[in-house]
Design an enzyme around this catalytic site. Structure first.
Site, PDB file in Angstrom:
ATOM      1  N   GLN A   1      62.322  38.961 -60.482  1.00  0.00           N
ATOM      2  CA  GLN A   1      62.348  38.027 -59.344  1.00  0.00           C
ATOM      3  C   GLN A   1      61.018  37.274 -59.243  1.00  0.00           C
ATOM      4  OE1 GLN A   1      64.856  37.463 -56.751  1.00  0.00           O
ATOM      5  NE2 GLN A   1      63.480  35.734 -56.485  1.00  0.00           N
TER       6      GLN A   1
ATOM      7  N   HIS B   1      60.520  44.575 -58.261  1.00  0.00           N
ATOM      8  CA  HIS B   1      61.522  43.581 -58.676  1.00  0.00           C
ATOM      9  C   HIS B   1      60.808  42.536 -59.546  1.00  0.00           C
ATOM     10  CE1 HIS B   1      65.175  41.489 -58.848  1.00  0.00           C
ATOM     11  NE2 HIS B   1      65.325  41.077 -57.605  1.00  0.00           N
TER      12      HIS B   1
ATOM     13  N   ARG C   1      69.397  48.213 -62.652  1.00  0.00           N
ATOM     14  CA  ARG C   1      69.087  48.118 -61.223  1.00  0.00           C
ATOM     15  C   ARG C   1      69.420  49.475 -60.629  1.00  0.00           C
ATOM     16  NH1 ARG C   1      70.559  43.522 -56.786  1.00  0.00           N
ATOM     17  NH2 ARG C   1      68.836  42.600 -57.937  1.00  0.00           N
TER      18      ARG C   1
ATOM     19  N   ARG D   1      66.317  31.847 -61.718  1.00  0.00           N
ATOM     20  CA  ARG D   1      66.602  33.209 -62.203  1.00  0.00           C
ATOM     21  C   ARG D   1      67.231  33.107 -63.596  1.00  0.00           C
ATOM     22  NH1 ARG D   1      67.100  37.317 -58.487  1.00  0.00           N
ATOM     23  NH2 ARG D   1      66.987  38.560 -60.379  1.00  0.00           N
TER      24      ARG D   1
ATOM     25  N   ASP E   1      61.730  38.048 -47.229  1.00  0.00           N
ATOM     26  CA  ASP E   1      62.814  38.858 -47.805  1.00  0.00           C
ATOM     27  C   ASP E   1      63.440  39.627 -46.634  1.00  0.00           C
ATOM     28  OD1 ASP E   1      64.458  40.376 -49.482  1.00  0.00           O
ATOM     29  OD2 ASP E   1      62.859  41.711 -50.162  1.00  0.00           O
TER      30      ASP E   1
ATOM     31  N   CYS F   1      63.884  35.422 -51.825  1.00  0.00           N
ATOM     32  CA  CYS F   1      64.541  35.890 -53.053  1.00  0.00           C
ATOM     33  C   CYS F   1      66.058  35.878 -52.915  1.00  0.00           C
ATOM     34  CB  CYS F   1      64.034  37.277 -53.417  1.00  0.00           C
ATOM     35  SG  CYS F   1      64.278  38.488 -52.106  1.00  0.00           S
TER      36      CYS F   1
END
Ligand code: CP
Ligand code: NVA
Length: 309
Positions: free
Chosen positions: A133, A130, A103, A293, A225, A265
């Protein structure tokens, strides 16, 4: 399936379907208490330049449940490109571990890691994308609706990293995706153009507009988001002003399909991009989404790290 998962361009629609099936199987095994040590003896290095709850815990817990181990590296541990070059970090890690999750702020950093490392590199979020996700989100929709093709997704908010991966995912899997964002917050034109090109072969439709009500009308999914992503903290005040009118609230939920699914998310800023009563309301599936996830990323780990010596 490609060796790395840097963007959703690394996967074919068939790969994504395979991951849906694998994630469902792993989820069922965990629910039934059936052990599944498919990555016994394997180690995952996790490089995090930004904070994380979901991505870090799900990859780490996922490796444990698969019989392997994860090593979490904070920015102060590794300082990619500062303490040593990305190339040297990659050429050390590949000698010890079976895969790397990264990340980072710059998307190029993950591309470079993938370019140098001979073990799989998985993007755990960059300023640009991402992908894990959106794989988890698509899996959640596949579980709830039995399909993803043809679903109408309205993304209300910023044309950001999550939106970019949504554009790629929708284009690949044949969804109808509309972004409603304030003027000046459109997605990166390169990402949009590539997704548009892919949409012509999959039958997906992609649209960018500035009216959240038009986007929400009849939608099967309302997605949002945060308005200021990690790294944009100094733009927060301006963004709070610019995004007024783009909150996913009861008004947008009423315009959407009667069985609309509300997704986020997470982390959420209640009262900003999403109203508290919507995230807590009957349409919200944000915690099922967060749970997935774990299951989808375990499927990704098994596919990328499994079978390596
Ligand atoms: N959605 C997500 O990636 O959450 P974290 O930032 O907590 O990992
Ligand atoms: N767009 C957000 C997503 C967090 C998971 C960010 O980059 O901070």
């Amino acid at each position: 399936m490609n060796r790395h998962l840097v963007t959703l361009d690394d996967l074919t629609p068939h790969d994504v379907e395979t991951l849906f099936e694998a994630a469902a199987e792993l989820k069922a095994k965990r629910r039934q208490g059936v052990l599944h040590p498919l990555l016994s003896g394997k180690t995952l290095a996790m490089i995090f330049e930004k904070p994380s709850l979901r991505t870090r815990v799900t990859f780490e817990a996922g490796m444990t449940q698969l019989g392997g181990h994860a090593v979490y590296l904070t920015p102060t541990d590794i300082r990619l490109g500062e303490r040593e070059t990305v190339q040297d970090a990659a050429r050390n890690l590949e000698r010890w571990v079976d895969g790397i999750v990264a990340r980072t702020f710059s998307h190029q950093m993950v591309e470079r890691l993938a370019g140098y490392a001979r073990v799989p590199v998985i993007n755990g979020l960059t300023d640009r994308h991402h992908p894990v996700q959106i794989l988890c989100d698509l899996f959640t929709l596949w579980e709830k609706r039995g399909r993803v093709r043809g679903l109408r997704v309205a993304f209300i908010g910023d044309g950001n990293n999550v939106c970019h991966s949504w554009l790629e995912g929708a284009a690949k899997m044949g969804l109808n995706f509309t972004l409603a964002c304030p003027k000046g917050y459109e997605p990166n034109p390169e990402v949009l153009t590539r997704a548009m090109a892919e949409a012509t072969t999959s039958g997906a439709t992609l649209a960018v507009m500035h009216d959240p009500e038009v986007a929400a009308r009849g939608a099967d999914v309302l997605y949002t988001d945060v308005w200021a992503s990690m790294g944009q903290e100094d733009e927060r005040a301006r963004r709070l002003r610019d995004f007024q009118g783009f909150q996913v609230d009861g008004r947008l939920v009423r315009l959407a399909a009667s069985d609309v699914l509300v997704m986020h998310c997470l982390p959420a800023h209640r009262g900003e991009e999403i109203a508290d009563d919507v995230i807590e309301g009957p349409h919200s599936i944000v915690f099922d989404e967060a749970e997935n996830r774990l299951h989808m990323q375990k499927a990704i780990l098994v596919h990328l790290l499994g079978g390596r010596g």
